[in-house]
Design a protein around this motif. Structure first.
Motif, mmCIF file in Angstrom:
data_model
loop_
_atom_site.group_PDB
_atom_site.id
_atom_site.type_symbol
_atom_site.label_atom_id
_atom_site.label_comp_id
_atom_site.label_asym_id
_atom_site.label_seq_id
_atom_site.Cartn_x
_atom_site.Cartn_y
_atom_site.Cartn_z
ATOM 1 N N MET A 187 10.915 11.329 1.673
ATOM 2 C CA MET A 187 9.966 10.269 1.265
ATOM 3 C C MET A 187 8.539 10.775 1.038
ATOM 4 O O MET A 187 7.720 10.086 0.439
ATOM 5 C CB MET A 187 9.901 9.171 2.337
ATOM 6 N N GLY A 238 2.478 1.928 1.822
ATOM 7 C CA GLY A 238 3.534 2.934 2.040
ATOM 8 C C GLY A 238 2.930 4.246 2.508
ATOM 9 O O GLY A 238 2.525 5.078 1.702
ATOM 10 N N VAL A 239 2.877 4.428 3.812
ATOM 11 C CA VAL A 239 2.138 5.548 4.418
ATOM 12 C C VAL A 239 3.069 6.677 4.879
ATOM 13 O O VAL A 239 2.743 7.857 4.737
ATOM 14 C CB VAL A 239 1.317 5.023 5.635
ATOM 15 N N GLY A 261 1.847 10.099 6.267
ATOM 16 C CA GLY A 261 0.431 10.125 5.888
ATOM 17 C C GLY A 261 -0.029 11.242 4.972
ATOM 18 O O GLY A 261 -1.235 11.488 4.873
ATOM 19 N N SER A 313 -0.120 11.468 1.545
ATOM 20 C CA SER A 313 -1.008 10.947 0.490
ATOM 21 C C SER A 313 -2.243 10.289 1.103
ATOM 22 O O SER A 313 -3.334 10.314 0.519
ATOM 23 C CB SER A 313 -0.270 9.964 -0.427
ATOM 24 N N ILE A 318 5.364 -0.790 7.251
ATOM 25 C CA ILE A 318 6.144 -1.537 8.239
ATOM 26 C C ILE A 318 6.467 -0.654 9.450
ATOM 27 O O ILE A 318 6.902 -1.149 10.477
ATOM 28 C CB ILE A 318 7.470 -2.083 7.642
ATOM 29 N N ASN A 319 6.249 0.650 9.305
ATOM 30 C CA ASN A 319 6.611 1.582 10.373
ATOM 31 C C ASN A 319 5.372 2.303 10.901
ATOM 32 O O ASN A 319 4.780 3.123 10.214
ATOM 33 C CB ASN A 319 7.626 2.592 9.802
HETATM 34 N N1 SAM Z 1 2.941 7.737 0.666
HETATM 35 C C1 SAM Z 1 3.793 8.289 1.699
HETATM 36 C C2 SAM Z 1 3.559 9.780 1.846
HETATM 37 O O1 SAM Z 1 2.689 10.350 1.186
HETATM 38 O O2 SAM Z 1 4.263 10.389 2.657
HETATM 39 C C3 SAM Z 1 5.255 8.030 1.440
HETATM 40 C C4 SAM Z 1 5.647 6.576 1.567
HETATM 41 S S1 SAM Z 1 7.390 6.352 1.695
HETATM 42 C C5 SAM Z 1 7.973 6.851 0.135
HETATM 43 C C6 SAM Z 1 7.607 4.603 1.634
HETATM 44 C C7 SAM Z 1 7.041 3.856 2.852
HETATM 45 O O3 SAM Z 1 6.992 2.476 2.531
HETATM 46 C C8 SAM Z 1 7.871 3.994 4.114
HETATM 47 O O4 SAM Z 1 7.110 4.592 5.148
HETATM 48 C C9 SAM Z 1 8.244 2.550 4.462
HETATM 49 O O5 SAM Z 1 8.219 2.278 5.846
HETATM 50 C C10 SAM Z 1 7.171 1.752 3.731
HETATM 51 N N2 SAM Z 1 7.530 0.371 3.406
HETATM 52 C C11 SAM Z 1 8.746 -0.113 3.028
HETATM 53 N N3 SAM Z 1 8.680 -1.431 2.822
HETATM 54 C C12 SAM Z 1 7.387 -1.796 3.054
HETATM 55 C C13 SAM Z 1 6.684 -3.029 2.993
HETATM 56 N N4 SAM Z 1 7.309 -4.166 2.658
HETATM 57 N N5 SAM Z 1 5.367 -3.050 3.287
HETATM 58 C C14 SAM Z 1 4.727 -1.900 3.629
HETATM 59 N N6 SAM Z 1 5.341 -0.703 3.708
HETATM 60 C C15 SAM Z 1 6.652 -0.655 3.436
#
Ligand code: SAM
Ligand code: CA
Length: 245
Positions: free
Chosen positions: A59, A85-86, A89, A91, A110-111
């Motif tokens: 991810m 979507g963190v 972290g 990005s 959410i996590n």
């Molecule tokens: N930008 C991050 C990085 O640089 O590593 C990668 C983000 S990852 C692809 C997607 C993230 O979106 C996951 O950590 C997930 O928990 C979060 N997510 C999924 N559904 C969500 C929601 N409804 N609201 C906020 N975050 C959500």
């Protein structure tokens, strides 16, 4: 008169060498080794290596995309930003390092656990004070923000890298929150290349599930007169949207 086939062919790209740009893993490796890793800040390297050991490491944002985001934010003098979507972290850190001392990032996921895995590295880099982390689904937070006029046009940059089935719902709200002239970046808009896969192609389950949402998003962004767009084949594809009205 041109036949249908001829018309289709003439609308295809003709540029010599176009597709060859990233035709091999070796070329991607060359980019990383020549221009990304040598200039990657120590903290980002540490976070990247820490994330690589995590079971969901697929991810994470790639190092070349992190470098791109960092430069983009500096180019637009971003100060007030948002990230949906963190994960651990990467990005977020690329963003935090690019912002001025009084810059801000509203970061939602959410996590919280995965965010906290990377947090010590972000703290050590001295940029944690720029981040306000909100745990929970982003959509209800955006709904509340849109209700308050003082948030309208308040953001210079918004990076969306979360649940792809909600991107269009996010877009409806974010277009109000980003300033005219500001940018929204939607990540993974080439979705593993599946956007051009034939209907019967063997795709991993989650890739297949989200594919139609990504296709719908790409169409909607291309038709939205409130933004100018640019789809870049960086990482898994990022579509930059510049709000024009
Ligand atoms: N930008 C991050 C990085 O640089 O590593 C990668 C983000 S990852 C692809 C997607 C993230 O979106 C996951 O950590 C997930 O928990 C979060 N997510 C999924 N559904 C969500 C929601 N409804 N609201 C906020 N975050 C959500
Ligand atoms: Ca992504």
């Amino acid at each position: 008169m041109a036949t249908n086939v001829e018309q289709q062919q003439s609308s295809r790209h003709q540029e010599v060498g176009h597709k060859s740009l990233l035709q091999s893993d070796a070329l991607y490796q060359y980019i990383l080794e020549t221009s990304v890793y040598p200039r990657e800040p120590e903290a980002m390297k540490e976070l990247r290596e820490l994330t690589a050991k995590h079971p969901w490491n697929i991810m994470t944002t790639s190092a070349d995309e992190g470098q791109f985001l960092n430069m983009l934010l500096k180019l637009i003098n971003a100060k007030n930003t948002m990230e949906i979507g963190v994960y651990t972290g990467y990005s977020l850190l690329a963003t935090a390092l690019a912002l001025p001392e009084d810059g801000k990032i509203l970061a939602m996921d959410i996590n919280r656990e995965n965010y906290e895995l990377g947090l010590p590295v972000i703290q050590k880099a001295g940029v944690a004070h720029k981040i306000e982390f909100k745990e929970g689904p982003a959509l209800p937070v955006l709904d509340l923000m849109v209700e308050d006029a003082k948030n309208h046009g308040a953001y210079d940059f918004i990076f969306v890298d979360a649940d792809k089935d909600n991107y269009l719902n996010y877009h409806k709200r974010l277009i109000e929150l980003v300033k005219v002239g500001g940018l929204i970046g939607y990540d993974n808009t080439l979705w593993n290349g599946s956007v051009v896969a034939p209907p019967d192609a063997p795709l991993r389950k989650y890739v297949r599930y989200y594919r139609d949402f990504v296709l719908e998003l790409n169409k909607a962004l291309a038709a939205d007169p409130r933004i100018e767009i640019c789809m870049l084949p960086v990482g898994d594809g990022i579509t930059l949207c510049r709000r024009v009205s």
